[in-house]
Design a protein around this motif. Sequence first.
Motif, PDB file in Angstrom:
ATOM      1  N   GLY A 166      73.235  57.822  20.927  1.00  0.00           N
ATOM      2  CA  GLY A 166      73.671  56.494  21.353  1.00  0.00           C
ATOM      3  C   GLY A 166      72.651  55.780  22.209  1.00  0.00           C
ATOM      4  O   GLY A 166      72.551  54.551  22.170  1.00  0.00           O
ATOM      5  N   LEU A 167      71.873  56.541  22.995  1.00  0.00           N
ATOM      6  CA  LEU A 167      70.837  55.926  23.822  1.00  0.00           C
ATOM      7  C   LEU A 167      69.626  55.518  22.993  1.00  0.00           C
ATOM      8  O   LEU A 167      68.828  54.694  23.433  1.00  0.00           O
ATOM      9  N   LEU A 168      69.495  56.092  21.794  1.00  0.00           N
ATOM     10  CA  LEU A 168      68.434  55.664  20.892  1.00  0.00           C
ATOM     11  C   LEU A 168      68.858  54.428  20.097  1.00  0.00           C
ATOM     12  O   LEU A 168      68.139  53.426  20.070  1.00  0.00           O
ATOM     13  N   GLU A 169      70.019  54.481  19.445  1.00  0.00           N
ATOM     14  CA  GLU A 169      70.484  53.373  18.601  1.00  0.00           C
ATOM     15  C   GLU A 169      71.996  53.281  18.731  1.00  0.00           C
ATOM     16  O   GLU A 169      72.712  54.206  18.367  1.00  0.00           O
ATOM     17  N   MET A 170      72.492  52.153  19.252  1.00  0.00           N
ATOM     18  CA  MET A 170      73.895  52.079  19.646  1.00  0.00           C
ATOM     19  C   MET A 170      74.849  52.129  18.450  1.00  0.00           C
ATOM     20  O   MET A 170      75.937  52.707  18.546  1.00  0.00           O
ATOM     21  N   THR A 171      74.484  51.536  17.310  1.00  0.00           N
ATOM     22  CA  THR A 171      75.400  51.515  16.157  1.00  0.00           C
ATOM     23  C   THR A 171      75.638  52.923  15.630  1.00  0.00           C
ATOM     24  O   THR A 171      76.775  53.313  15.342  1.00  0.00           O
ATOM     25  N   THR A 172      74.562  53.705  15.506  1.00  0.00           N
ATOM     26  CA  THR A 172      74.695  55.099  15.094  1.00  0.00           C
ATOM     27  C   THR A 172      75.437  55.901  16.155  1.00  0.00           C
ATOM     28  O   THR A 172      76.242  56.785  15.839  1.00  0.00           O
TER      29      THR A 172
ATOM     30  N   LEU B 162      79.716  52.845  26.791  1.00  0.00           N
ATOM     31  CA  LEU B 162      78.369  52.992  27.323  1.00  0.00           C
ATOM     32  C   LEU B 162      77.304  52.524  26.340  1.00  0.00           C
ATOM     33  O   LEU B 162      76.370  51.791  26.714  1.00  0.00           O
ATOM     34  N   PHE B 163      77.410  52.923  25.081  1.00  0.00           N
ATOM     35  CA  PHE B 163      76.354  52.629  24.117  1.00  0.00           C
ATOM     36  C   PHE B 163      76.194  51.130  23.841  1.00  0.00           C
ATOM     37  O   PHE B 163      75.072  50.622  23.856  1.00  0.00           O
TER      38      PHE B 163
END
Length: 311
Positions: free
Chosen positions: A231-237, A256-257
């Motif tokens: 989630g900290l890399l890419e919020m949709t994933t 959070l994301f």
Amino acid sequence: MKKKLFSCFSILFLISLLLWPKLSFEGAKKGLLLWFQTVLPTLFPFLFASKLAVWTGGSRYISRPLLPLFSNCFGLGEEGSYSFFCGLLCGCPMGAKTCSDFLDEGKLTTAQARFLVALSNLPSPMFLLGYVAGEELPAWLLLWSVYGPLLPLSILARRIYLCPSSAFLTPSPQRMSQQNLASPPILETLLADCCQVLVTIGAYMMLFSVAAAFVARLSFLPPFLRVLPIGLLEMTTGVQAARSLPRPLSSFCLLLFPVFGGLCALFQTKSAMKNAGLSIRHYVFWKLLHTAISSLYFFLGIGLQSHLLLL
């Protein structure tokens, strides 16, 4: 030092792509599908319509009805109100993109643009209600936690950026004159600008989805420690992965994301803020602060809900 770190990361990323090509392909395909099915159909029409409204002067008819609210709450003028409205309605990185464009055209001062970037680069209500809200996180709690912190954040940002000097409250005459001398864009120019923004967003989503796919394969980690970096890399994933967690961890991650946006949204915002007067470091500071306050609002909302259920 920074260059050496990027060199090490690039070598590690290249080796990972060579060793696990199928996993890289699946991650890239997943990111591209997310962009094609979610981002492109929702963001492109609003991005083009927003640019067209600014070009034709129709943006003032949108901002004038909002001016009393945004002027009293945030101290914004017509251009600032429209920029804030676009950032909330269209989502990240439209807020930063509109601020940067208005700053280049002399419609905002540097201080006003910094103030707006601190507040308006948020996930849109359509994304939150259509993609994030659900059984794990009710819509009212999600909207309260994401948009509720805007009022205390605006008070702090206004003190930092707008109060020290009243000279910042009027656009630069030099920029205004440059804007008047510039030739008006044509529809093809607007379309090309929109496509450039969307292609950049899609490329970042593919790259960070590949990285998220590698993290998801780290089976030795507990589920939460796998979902959190995704989630900290890419919020949709990350939103998709967070639904597999037990409550209340899933609810907290679903908040959070989107609020933080992930590193993918950070790079998208950096590419949108091409103007030298806007700092990505300031943006990261406000994102982290917004995330902390949103977490507080989230737990306050849960406490309030539990108290009402007991009554």
